[in-house]
Design a protein around this motif. Structure first.
Motif, PDB file in Angstrom:
ATOM      1  N   ARG A 180      29.052  43.185  35.320  1.00 33.38           N
ATOM      2  CA  ARG A 180      29.169  42.124  34.390  1.00 33.38           C
ATOM      3  C   ARG A 180      29.882  41.400  34.250  1.00 33.38           C
ATOM      4  N   PRO A 211      27.828  35.393  29.672  1.00 30.23           N
ATOM      5  CA  PRO A 211      28.542  35.392  31.094  1.00 30.23           C
ATOM      6  C   PRO A 211      29.625  34.300  31.480  1.00 30.23           C
ATOM      7  N   GLY A 215      32.477  38.415  31.939  1.00 32.07           N
ATOM      8  CA  GLY A 215      32.012  37.445  31.434  1.00 32.07           C
ATOM      9  C   GLY A 215      33.352  36.701  30.306  1.00 32.07           C
TER      10      GLY A 215
END
Length: 83
Positions: A54, A41, A56
């Motif tokens: 998401r 992350p 990262g």
């Protein structure tokens, strides 16, 4: 080792002791049939949280030093996170 087993391990940078979190994704090269990178992350942004995306940091597989029972040790220089 399966990805579900990797996802349970904390990723630690051995250069500064920083805990990077648990893996959220892998980059896989289908041509060579090998894993090229591990994704952990990144910093949380409000807009990506709302959209459910998401993001990262992508850690090249060559920077992984050891995969233990509880942790994955990586070696990343401090400027790696200045993006």
């Amino acid at each position: 080792m399966s990805f579900s087993e990797l996802r349970c391990k904390d990723v630690i940078n051995v250069c500064d002791g920083r805990k990077l979190g648990k893996p959220i994704d892998l980059h896989f090269n289908a041509v060579n049939a090998c894993v090229e990178a591990l994704v952990v992350p990144g910093p949380t942004k409000l807009w990506t949280t709302i959209k459910g995306e998401r993001e990262g940091y992508t850690i090249p597989w060559s920077r992984i030093r050891r995969i233990g029972d509880d942790v994955i040790l990586v070696e990343l220089e401090p400027d790696f996170f200045k993006c």
